[in-house]
Motif scaffolding. Structure first.
Motif, PDB file in Angstrom:
ATOM      1  N   ASP A 169      32.984  41.398  14.240  1.00 32.19           N
ATOM      2  CA  ASP A 169      32.118  42.271  13.448  1.00 32.19           C
ATOM      3  C   ASP A 169      31.637  41.559  12.182  1.00 32.19           C
ATOM      4  O   ASP A 169      30.466  41.677  11.787  1.00 32.19           O
ATOM      5  CB  ASP A 169      32.866  43.548  13.051  1.00 32.19           C
ATOM      6  CG  ASP A 169      33.034  44.516  14.216  1.00 32.19           C
ATOM      7  OD1 ASP A 169      32.471  44.252  15.306  1.00 32.19           O
ATOM      8  OD2 ASP A 169      33.737  45.522  14.040  1.00 32.19           O
ATOM      9  N   LEU A 170      32.536  40.813  11.544  1.00 29.52           N
ATOM     10  CA  LEU A 170      32.150  40.104  10.324  1.00 29.52           C
ATOM     11  C   LEU A 170      31.137  39.003  10.628  1.00 29.52           C
ATOM     12  O   LEU A 170      30.198  38.776   9.849  1.00 29.52           O
ATOM     13  CB  LEU A 170      33.390  39.517   9.646  1.00 29.52           C
ATOM     14  CG  LEU A 170      34.507  40.507   9.293  1.00 29.52           C
ATOM     15  CD1 LEU A 170      35.591  39.812   8.487  1.00 29.52           C
ATOM     16  CD2 LEU A 170      33.953  41.707   8.536  1.00 29.52           C
ATOM     17  N   THR A 171      31.327  38.325  11.748  1.00 29.14           N
ATOM     18  CA  THR A 171      30.360  37.302  12.160  1.00 29.14           C
ATOM     19  C   THR A 171      28.989  37.924  12.384  1.00 29.14           C
ATOM     20  O   THR A 171      27.956  37.364  11.976  1.00 29.14           O
ATOM     21  CB  THR A 171      30.835  36.614  13.451  1.00 29.14           C
ATOM     22  OG1 THR A 171      32.099  35.983  13.205  1.00 29.14           O
ATOM     23  CG2 THR A 171      29.840  35.570  13.913  1.00 29.14           C
ATOM     24  N   ARG A 172      28.981  39.104  13.001  1.00 27.15           N
ATOM     25  CA  ARG A 172      27.717  39.789  13.262  1.00 27.15           C
ATOM     26  C   ARG A 172      27.043  40.208  11.952  1.00 27.15           C
ATOM     27  O   ARG A 172      25.831  40.062  11.786  1.00 27.15           O
ATOM     28  CB  ARG A 172      27.993  41.001  14.160  1.00 27.15           C
ATOM     29  CG  ARG A 172      26.766  41.619  14.769  1.00 27.15           C
ATOM     30  CD  ARG A 172      27.078  42.349  16.082  1.00 27.15           C
ATOM     31  NE  ARG A 172      28.260  43.194  16.016  1.00 27.15           N
ATOM     32  CZ  ARG A 172      29.389  42.957  16.697  1.00 27.15           C
ATOM     33  NH1 ARG A 172      29.490  41.921  17.497  1.00 27.15           N
ATOM     34  NH2 ARG A 172      30.408  43.779  16.598  1.00 27.15           N
ATOM     35  N   ILE A 173      27.822  40.708  11.006  1.00 32.60           N
ATOM     36  CA  ILE A 173      27.269  41.111   9.715  1.00 32.60           C
ATOM     37  C   ILE A 173      26.720  39.891   8.971  1.00 32.60           C
ATOM     38  O   ILE A 173      25.629  39.935   8.387  1.00 32.60           O
ATOM     39  CB  ILE A 173      28.343  41.823   8.874  1.00 32.60           C
ATOM     40  CG1 ILE A 173      28.678  43.179   9.493  1.00 32.60           C
ATOM     41  CG2 ILE A 173      27.872  41.999   7.436  1.00 32.60           C
ATOM     42  CD1 ILE A 173      29.897  43.851   8.891  1.00 32.60           C
ATOM     43  N   ALA A 174      27.468  38.796   8.986  1.00 33.28           N
ATOM     44  CA  ALA A 174      27.018  37.592   8.292  1.00 33.28           C
ATOM     45  C   ALA A 174      25.691  37.101   8.853  1.00 33.28           C
ATOM     46  O   ALA A 174      24.800  36.663   8.102  1.00 33.28           O
ATOM     47  CB  ALA A 174      28.079  36.501   8.383  1.00 33.28           C
ATOM     48  N   ALA A 175      25.538  37.168  10.168  1.00 36.51           N
ATOM     49  CA  ALA A 175      24.272  36.746  10.781  1.00 36.51           C
ATOM     50  C   ALA A 175      23.122  37.649  10.364  1.00 36.51           C
ATOM     51  O   ALA A 175      21.975  37.197  10.223  1.00 36.51           O
ATOM     52  CB  ALA A 175      24.415  36.731  12.304  1.00 36.51           C
ATOM     53  N   ARG A 176      23.419  38.935  10.143  1.00 29.99           N
ATOM     54  CA  ARG A 176      22.371  39.874   9.737  1.00 29.99           C
ATOM     55  C   ARG A 176      21.903  39.625   8.304  1.00 29.99           C
ATOM     56  O   ARG A 176      20.723  39.812   7.972  1.00 29.99           O
ATOM     57  CB  ARG A 176      22.893  41.316   9.855  1.00 29.99           C
ATOM     58  CG  ARG A 176      23.251  41.748  11.267  1.00 29.99           C
ATOM     59  CD  ARG A 176      22.023  42.000  12.118  1.00 29.99           C
ATOM     60  NE  ARG A 176      21.117  42.965  11.504  1.00 29.99           N
ATOM     61  CZ  ARG A 176      21.315  44.289  11.481  1.00 29.99           C
ATOM     62  NH1 ARG A 176      22.406  44.809  12.039  1.00 29.99           N
ATOM     63  NH2 ARG A 176      20.428  45.089  10.931  1.00 29.99           N
ATOM     64  N   ILE A 177      22.838  39.242   7.420  1.00 27.40           N
ATOM     65  CA  ILE A 177      22.469  39.090   6.003  1.00 27.40           C
ATOM     66  C   ILE A 177      21.942  37.702   5.674  1.00 27.40           C
ATOM     67  O   ILE A 177      21.304  37.518   4.634  1.00 27.40           O
ATOM     68  CB  ILE A 177      23.649  39.433   5.074  1.00 27.40           C
ATOM     69  CG1 ILE A 177      24.785  38.407   5.212  1.00 27.40           C
ATOM     70  CG2 ILE A 177      24.146  40.843   5.345  1.00 27.40           C
ATOM     71  CD1 ILE A 177      25.881  38.573   4.187  1.00 27.40           C
TER      72      ILE A 177
END
Length: 315
Positions: free
Chosen positions: A149-157
């Motif tokens: 989930d954190l990897t996905r959020i980092a890619a979004r920001i």
């Protein structure tokens, strides 16, 4: 007689037993801060009547809203601030965004996000002044989220030019540093990675942290001496030296990371149990980290946070 159909006001949440409220009368610092000084780590709590706390929170603080933060910064001589989403508000960033918007360009925000955050929400947060997301790995504050989930959020920001603020305990760095090194955004480390200040600041534990920070070009906050200390605050009123066991660790960060060191108050100092710090003394503590020279103070308090949070002014 007609009944009153107005619903009763919600009861105020019960504050966690033993919770320490912010210092009621912080001293005026003896250290004159340079114009443009940034508090790069502070929070707002509620007020709960307007911004309710998250049901899944692990603590319930007393209210400490943006008006209180304004008053504190005026007393200390701080011009700008970075407001970090508090874990008691979960992923509802309303209180933080309200405080950032109210301060205009004098504030930036750090949000907590769910992995399914929408593009529209990200755009609104960016417009408000949010420039990063916080990942908390301290188990007593919040459940650890799945790393995917954190990897996905980092890619979004990443396309927004945001960074990730990471909060972990020193003992957890060996398990986290490989993962953190894969994130596609700059990293900002809270509170020097919470070192054990009873250990040698030149020993292998803190050396490993500094290598991690250097290898990943991390920004590091020399904040929270009151949270890390074992020697404690001054023993007598009027004695300004404090938290002396934390000083050697912070000096190493300031000396070795140079233009990537940041400072913040951590007001209103959540989850402290033994004492509530005098924020004026925390400002004076900065002189011990830099040697008190004007160039070093300017870099730590103004130039570094401006480069990260107001880069257009550093261009």
């Amino acid at each position: 007689m007609p009944s009153d159909s107005t619903p009763p006001a919600a009861a105020a949440p019960v504050v966690t037993p033993g919770w320490l409220a912010p210092h009621p009368d912080p001293s005026v610092p003896t250290l004159a801060l340079p114009p443009g000084t940034v508090d790069a780590h502070c929070h707002v709590f509620g007020p709960a009547a307007r911004f309710p706390f998250a049901p899944q929170r692990t603590y319930t603080p007393c209210d400490a809203g943006r008006e209180d933060l304004d008053a504190l910064h005026a007393r200390l001589g701080i011009d700008r601030r970075v407001i970090v989403q508090a874990t008691c508000h979960g992923a509802d960033n309303s209180a933080m965004v309200d405080a950032v918007r109210a301060a205009g360009d004098r504030a930036r925000g750090i949000a907590t996000l769910r992995p399914d955050v929408s593009d529209a929400e990200l755009a609104d947060l960016h417009d408000a002044g949010v420039r990063g997301v916080r990942f908390t790995f301290v188990r007593r504050l919040a459940a650890l989220p799945p790393l995917d989930d954190l990897t996905r959020i980092a890619a979004r920001i990443a396309p927004l030019g945001w960074h990730a603020v990471v909060y972990f305990e020193a003992a957890d760095l060996p398990d986290l540093e490989g993962f953190l090194g894969t994130l596609p955004v700059p990293l900002v480390v809270d509170h020097m990675g919470r070192p054990d200040v009873t250990a040698d600041p030149d020993g292998p534990g803190f050396a490993r942290f500094l290598r991690f920070a250097d290898r990943n070009r991390c920004w590091v906050k020399v904040s929270c001496p009151e949270r890390l200390t074992r020697t404690g605050p001054p023993a007598r009123d009027g004695e300004r030296a404090a938290y002396t066991d934390v000083v050697p660790f912070a000096r190493r960060v300031v000396a070795e990371l140079g233009d990537r060191a940041l400072w913040g108050t951590d007001w209103p100092h959540p989850n402290l149990t033994d004492h509530m710090p005098d924020d004026g003394l925390l400002v004076d503590h900065v002189a011990h980290l830099t040697g008190g020279g004007s160039a070093a103070l300017q870099r730590l308090l103004v130039d570094n946070p401006t480069a990260l949070y107001w880069p257009q002014e550093s261009a």
